[in-house]
Design a protein around this motif. Structure first.
Motif, PDB file in Angstrom:
ATOM      1  N   ARG A   1       8.637  11.294  -5.706  1.00 37.80           N
ATOM      2  CA  ARG A   1       8.822  11.870  -4.371  1.00 37.80           C
ATOM      3  C   ARG A   1       7.542  11.890  -3.541  1.00 37.80           C
ATOM      4  NH1 ARG A   1       9.287  18.361  -4.310  1.00 37.80           N
ATOM      5  NH2 ARG A   1       9.039  17.787  -2.135  1.00 37.80           N
ATOM      6  N   PHE A   2       6.366  11.845  -4.185  1.00 33.47           N
ATOM      7  CA  PHE A   2       5.106  11.912  -3.444  1.00 33.47           C
ATOM      8  C   PHE A   2       4.512  10.531  -3.143  1.00 33.47           C
ATOM      9  CE2 PHE A   2       4.882  15.910  -6.114  1.00 33.47           C
ATOM     10  CZ  PHE A   2       5.314  16.739  -5.095  1.00 33.47           C
ATOM     11  N   LEU A   3       5.012   9.489  -3.783  1.00 33.66           N
ATOM     12  CA  LEU A   3       4.383   8.175  -3.674  1.00 33.66           C
ATOM     13  C   LEU A   3       4.452   7.589  -2.266  1.00 33.66           C
ATOM     14  CD1 LEU A   3       5.541   6.533  -7.029  1.00 33.66           C
ATOM     15  CD2 LEU A   3       3.438   7.797  -6.547  1.00 33.66           C
ATOM     16  N   GLY A   4       5.479   7.955  -1.513  1.00 30.43           N
ATOM     17  CA  GLY A   4       5.609   7.430  -0.154  1.00 30.43           C
ATOM     18  C   GLY A   4       4.531   7.920   0.790  1.00 30.43           C
ATOM     19  N   PHE A   5       3.797   8.974   0.384  1.00 35.14           N
ATOM     20  CA  PHE A   5       2.730   9.518   1.226  1.00 35.14           C
ATOM     21  C   PHE A   5       1.364   8.933   0.874  1.00 35.14           C
ATOM     22  CE2 PHE A   5       5.760  13.182   0.510  1.00 35.14           C
ATOM     23  CZ  PHE A   5       6.508  12.925   1.651  1.00 35.14           C
ATOM     24  N   VAL A   6       1.341   8.000  -0.094  1.00 36.22           N
ATOM     25  CA  VAL A   6       0.084   7.382  -0.522  1.00 36.22           C
ATOM     26  C   VAL A   6      -0.052   6.026   0.181  1.00 36.22           C
ATOM     27  CG1 VAL A   6      -1.270   6.548  -2.471  1.00 36.22           C
ATOM     28  CG2 VAL A   6       0.287   8.493  -2.775  1.00 36.22           C
ATOM     29  N   PRO A   7      -1.168   5.755   0.856  1.00 36.64           N
ATOM     30  CA  PRO A   7      -1.348   4.489   1.578  1.00 36.64           C
ATOM     31  C   PRO A   7      -1.233   3.269   0.675  1.00 36.64           C
ATOM     32  CG  PRO A   7      -3.039   6.068   2.204  1.00 36.64           C
ATOM     33  CD  PRO A   7      -2.309   6.669   1.044  1.00 36.64           C
TER      34      PRO A   7
ATOM     35  N   PHE B   1      -1.807  12.473  -8.266  1.00 35.93           N
ATOM     36  CA  PHE B   1      -3.196  12.482  -7.818  1.00 35.93           C
ATOM     37  C   PHE B   1      -3.572  11.060  -7.450  1.00 35.93           C
ATOM     38  CE2 PHE B   1      -7.729  11.848  -8.733  1.00 35.93           C
ATOM     39  CZ  PHE B   1      -8.281  12.785  -7.874  1.00 35.93           C
ATOM     40  N   ALA B   2      -4.194  10.876  -6.283  1.00 37.63           N
ATOM     41  CA  ALA B   2      -4.538   9.532  -5.817  1.00 37.63           C
ATOM     42  C   ALA B   2      -5.967   9.492  -5.281  1.00 37.63           C
ATOM     43  CB  ALA B   2      -3.564   9.079  -4.729  1.00 37.63           C
TER      44      ALA B   2
ATOM     45  N   CYS C   1       1.301  -4.060  -7.082  1.00 38.29           N
ATOM     46  CA  CYS C   1       0.287  -3.588  -8.036  1.00 38.29           C
ATOM     47  C   CYS C   1       0.683  -2.249  -8.659  1.00 38.29           C
ATOM     48  CB  CYS C   1      -1.056  -3.466  -7.328  1.00 38.29           C
ATOM     49  SG  CYS C   1      -2.374  -2.762  -8.325  1.00 38.29           S
ATOM     50  N   PHE C   2       1.414  -1.416  -7.893  1.00 37.55           N
ATOM     51  CA  PHE C   2       1.749  -0.066  -8.351  1.00 37.55           C
ATOM     52  C   PHE C   2       3.187   0.059  -8.843  1.00 37.55           C
ATOM     53  CE2 PHE C   2      -1.818   0.498  -5.462  1.00 37.55           C
ATOM     54  CZ  PHE C   2      -2.639   1.354  -6.179  1.00 37.55           C
ATOM     55  N   ALA C   3       3.828  -1.067  -9.124  1.00 36.55           N
ATOM     56  CA  ALA C   3       5.230  -1.041  -9.555  1.00 36.55           C
ATOM     57  C   ALA C   3       5.431  -0.241 -10.845  1.00 36.55           C
ATOM     58  CB  ALA C   3       5.748  -2.467  -9.739  1.00 36.55           C
ATOM     59  N   ALA C   4       4.399  -0.201 -11.698  1.00 34.54           N
ATOM     60  CA  ALA C   4       4.525   0.502 -12.979  1.00 34.54           C
ATOM     61  C   ALA C   4       4.750   1.996 -12.809  1.00 34.54           C
ATOM     62  CB  ALA C   4       3.272   0.268 -13.829  1.00 34.54           C
ATOM     63  N   LEU C   5       4.450   2.534 -11.619  1.00 34.07           N
ATOM     64  CA  LEU C   5       4.604   3.979 -11.388  1.00 34.07           C
ATOM     65  C   LEU C   5       6.061   4.399 -11.241  1.00 34.07           C
ATOM     66  CD1 LEU C   5       1.578   4.817  -9.077  1.00 34.07           C
ATOM     67  CD2 LEU C   5       1.857   5.263 -11.508  1.00 34.07           C
TER      68      LEU C   5
ATOM     69  N   LYS D   1       6.756  12.869   6.539  1.00 31.27           N
ATOM     70  CA  LYS D   1       7.281  11.532   6.802  1.00 31.27           C
ATOM     71  C   LYS D   1       6.468  10.521   6.002  1.00 31.27           C
ATOM     72  CE  LYS D   1       8.027   8.084  10.419  1.00 31.27           C
ATOM     73  NZ  LYS D   1       7.810   7.729  11.853  1.00 31.27           N
ATOM     74  N   ALA D   2       7.159   9.697   5.212  1.00 26.89           N
ATOM     75  CA  ALA D   2       6.475   8.696   4.385  1.00 26.89           C
ATOM     76  C   ALA D   2       5.838   7.620   5.253  1.00 26.89           C
ATOM     77  CB  ALA D   2       7.460   8.061   3.416  1.00 26.89           C
ATOM     78  N   PHE D   3       4.771   7.020   4.743  1.00 24.82           N
ATOM     79  CA  PHE D   3       4.165   5.872   5.429  1.00 24.82           C
ATOM     80  C   PHE D   3       5.170   4.729   5.503  1.00 24.82           C
ATOM     81  CE2 PHE D   3       0.109   7.840   4.073  1.00 24.82           C
ATOM     82  CZ  PHE D   3      -0.587   7.770   5.263  1.00 24.82           C
ATOM     83  N   ASP D   4       5.154   4.016   6.629  1.00 23.97           N
ATOM     84  CA  ASP D   4       6.007   2.834   6.735  1.00 23.97           C
ATOM     85  C   ASP D   4       5.616   1.792   5.694  1.00 23.97           C
ATOM     86  OD1 ASP D   4       7.424   3.929   8.848  1.00 23.97           O
ATOM     87  OD2 ASP D   4       6.082   3.071  10.362  1.00 23.97           O
ATOM     88  N   ARG D   5       4.349   1.763   5.349  1.00 22.55           N
ATOM     89  CA  ARG D   5       3.837   0.835   4.336  1.00 22.55           C
ATOM     90  C   ARG D   5       3.012   1.650   3.338  1.00 22.55           C
ATOM     91  NH1 ARG D   5      -0.562  -3.350   4.251  1.00 22.55           N
ATOM     92  NH2 ARG D   5       0.228  -5.196   3.165  1.00 22.55           N
ATOM     93  N   ASN D   6       3.575   1.901   2.164  1.00 23.56           N
ATOM     94  CA  ASN D   6       2.908   2.738   1.173  1.00 23.56           C
ATOM     95  C   ASN D   6       2.847   2.010  -0.172  1.00 23.56           C
ATOM     96  OD1 ASN D   6       5.455   3.334  -0.296  1.00 23.56           O
ATOM     97  ND2 ASN D   6       5.968   4.380   1.631  1.00 23.56           N
ATOM     98  N   ILE D   7       2.374   2.702  -1.206  1.00 21.43           N
ATOM     99  CA  ILE D   7       2.152   2.005  -2.482  1.00 21.43           C
ATOM    100  C   ILE D   7       3.449   1.556  -3.152  1.00 21.43           C
ATOM    101  CG2 ILE D   7      -0.043   3.145  -2.928  1.00 21.43           C
ATOM    102  CD1 ILE D   7       1.492   4.773  -5.092  1.00 21.43           C
ATOM    103  N   THR D   8       4.581   2.113  -2.759  1.00 24.11           N
ATOM    104  CA  THR D   8       5.833   1.622  -3.335  1.00 24.11           C
ATOM    105  C   THR D   8       6.136   0.194  -2.871  1.00 24.11           C
ATOM    106  OG1 THR D   8       7.183   2.568  -1.557  1.00 24.11           O
ATOM    107  CG2 THR D   8       6.758   3.954  -3.483  1.00 24.11           C
ATOM    108  N   ASP D   9       5.456  -0.243  -1.792  1.00 23.52           N
ATOM    109  CA  ASP D   9       5.605  -1.620  -1.312  1.00 23.52           C
ATOM    110  C   ASP D   9       4.557  -2.552  -1.917  1.00 23.52           C
ATOM    111  OD1 ASP D   9       7.683  -0.884   0.570  1.00 23.52           O
ATOM    112  OD2 ASP D   9       6.085   0.040   1.755  1.00 23.52           O
ATOM    113  N   ASN D  10       3.620  -1.977  -2.678  1.00 17.90           N
ATOM    114  CA  ASN D  10       2.535  -2.751  -3.268  1.00 17.90           C
ATOM    115  C   ASN D  10       2.889  -3.066  -4.719  1.00 17.90           C
ATOM    116  OD1 ASN D  10       0.131  -3.724  -4.335  1.00 17.90           O
ATOM    117  ND2 ASN D  10      -1.146  -2.342  -3.121  1.00 17.90           N
TER     118      ASN D  10
END
Length: 440
Positions: free
Chosen positions: A189-195, A245-246, A353-357, A342-351
């Motif tokens: 739930r918090f990953l969308g707020f990470v750049p 934590f990021a 590299c971070f798919a393992a999360l 509001k989640a970032f339009d482009r966050n780590i869920t789109d990267n």
């Protein structure tokens, strides 16, 4: 040499008294005898054969701390702290007493990995609990953990482009129930707020209330410290769900570029948040909005004045949507819109590299780490170049907790056609050569 290097070497270690047993497969006994006799020539060391087993007579009198024996199939070396090393004993060990026939070790002997290790903590904990200087409470804790029959299996694999370490915990049913009671799958739930360009992210989920029930012995020690800070047991138990934590890309702080950090934890009810505010009351807290406070963590050392000074903006402590957040101001201003998250339009869920999360764990992006390092270091010295050379061969690292007892660590490399170990060795040799040449 007569040793079959294509077969695994097995080493076992007993803790108390210390005894090390090494077993290697024999490919050519006669060749091994030739090599051994050539090496031992003139030393007085002799080979003695009896009942199809050849023993190495080292000429020791009395205690025998080291012993070697072999036949046409296996070579066994034994070191015993007790002075009773007997390699022949392990070669003729009754099949029913061999670890390979013990269910606890089956996974280790069946492993096809490049290397495997099985650690049984029971004997280690037994030794630790017998230390004379250990307090009564510490000894009771050690004995309790020894009763859980803890052991640990690790498989290591080197493949082209990556290296992987898979781990598994074994324990008594009682202990497994304890750790499974605390285990939760994160919902992210918090990953969308990470750049998108974060440097590293840690994301897990747990239930502190169930942890208190599963580990009452720890809660008894922890509760006084919690209460001293102004928290209650119920506040502690209110933390249940995702914890994130990021580490983010750096921001300008005065004359310096420093990395930013953010933290979020799921918390049912705002009592714990109010306790945090009360705890920080003596700090420079400024209310920004409803349940949002600014506090000056962003300080840097000003060499001209010799003092730590404010960088001109703050971290924000916030309670929103049943969660406590610590956000740098630049992130807060983007993810809190009209009082709503509001989640970032482009966050780590789109990267990728971070798919393992998708599972609990940690991901570090080495490309972002190199970028961060270059921004923080104003002058690249020869030593800095070495660091960048090493970091530059990695792509990313993933640590994933599959469930309460199994985890996996994977290091991905930039060059997908090279073996991980070979790249590391080549880089270490290059660095060693550079150092030997004075850094040039």
């Amino acid at each position: 040499s007569g040793i079959d290097v294509n077969e695994p070497m097995v080493m076992s270690v007993a803790v108390y008294p210390v005894e090390v047993v090494v077993s290697m497969a024999m490919s050519d006994k006669n060749r091994f005898v030739e090599v051994f006799e050539a090496v031992a020539d003139g030393t007085g060391v002799e080979l003695v054969e009896e009942n199809g087993i050849t023993k190495v007579d080292l000429g020791y009198a009395g205690n025998n701390e080291f012993d070697v024996a072999f036949d046409s199939e296996v070579l066994v070396m034994v070191f015993s702290e007790s002075g009773s090393a007997d390699a022949e004993y392990y070669m003729t060990l009754d099949k029913g007493r061999q670890a390979v026939n013990n269910d606890k070790y089956t996974g280790f002997f069946a492993s096809l990995s490049d290397a495997s290790a099985f650690l049984d903590f029971t004997s280690i904990l037994d030794v630790a609990s017998n230390r004379r200087y250990m307090s009564k409470d510490e000894k009771a804790l050690m004995e309790m953990y020894a009763s859980y029959d803890l052991s640990f299996l690790m498989d290591l694999d080197f493949e082209d482009g990556y290296s992987e370490v898979a781990t598994r915990l074994f324990a008594s049913d009682e202990y497994i129930k304890k750790i499974e009671a605390c285990w939760m799958e994160p919902d992210g739930r918090f990953l969308g707020f990470v750049p998108y360009d974060a440097v590293g992210v840690f994301n897990i989920a747990t239930d502190f209330g169930k942890a208190c029930e599963a580990y009452p012995e720890y809660m008894q020690e922890l509760l006084p410290m919690i209460q001293e800070l102004g928290f209650t047991e119920e506040m502690f138990k209110s933390f249940a769900g995702d914890i994130m934590f990021a580490v983010l890309q750096p921001e300008k702080l005065g004359s310096q570029e420093l990395p930013q950090m953010m933290f979020a934890v799921e918390c049912k009810g705002r009592d714990a948040f109010d306790a945090f505010i009360a705890l920080l009351a003596d700090e420079d807290l400024d209310i920004v909005d409803n349940d949002v406070y600014a506090f000056g963590l962003n300080k840097y050392y000003d060499s001209s004045s010799g003092e730590f000074v404010s960088a001109g903006y703050d971290y924000y402590l916030m309670y929103k949507d049943d969660a406590i957040f610590v956000l740098p101001e630049n992130i807060y201003s983007k993810v809190v819109v009209d009082g709503e998250l509001k989640a970032f339009d482009r966050n780590i869920t789109d990267n990728d590299c971070f798919a393992a999360l998708e599972n609990s764990g940690f991901v570090g992006d080495f490309n972002a780490i190199v970028s961060l390092y270059k921004e923080m270091v104003t002058r690249i010295s020869p030593d800095d170049k070495m660091v960048l050379n090493v970091l530059g061969i990695f792509e990313n690292v993933e640590f994933v907790m599959e469930n309460a007892t199994e985890s996996n660590l994977r290091i991905n490399m930039v060059d997908k056609d090279e073996n991980f170990l070979k790249q590391i060795l080549d880089e270490v040799m290059a660095i060693a050569s550079s150092v030997a040449m004075g850094g040039f």
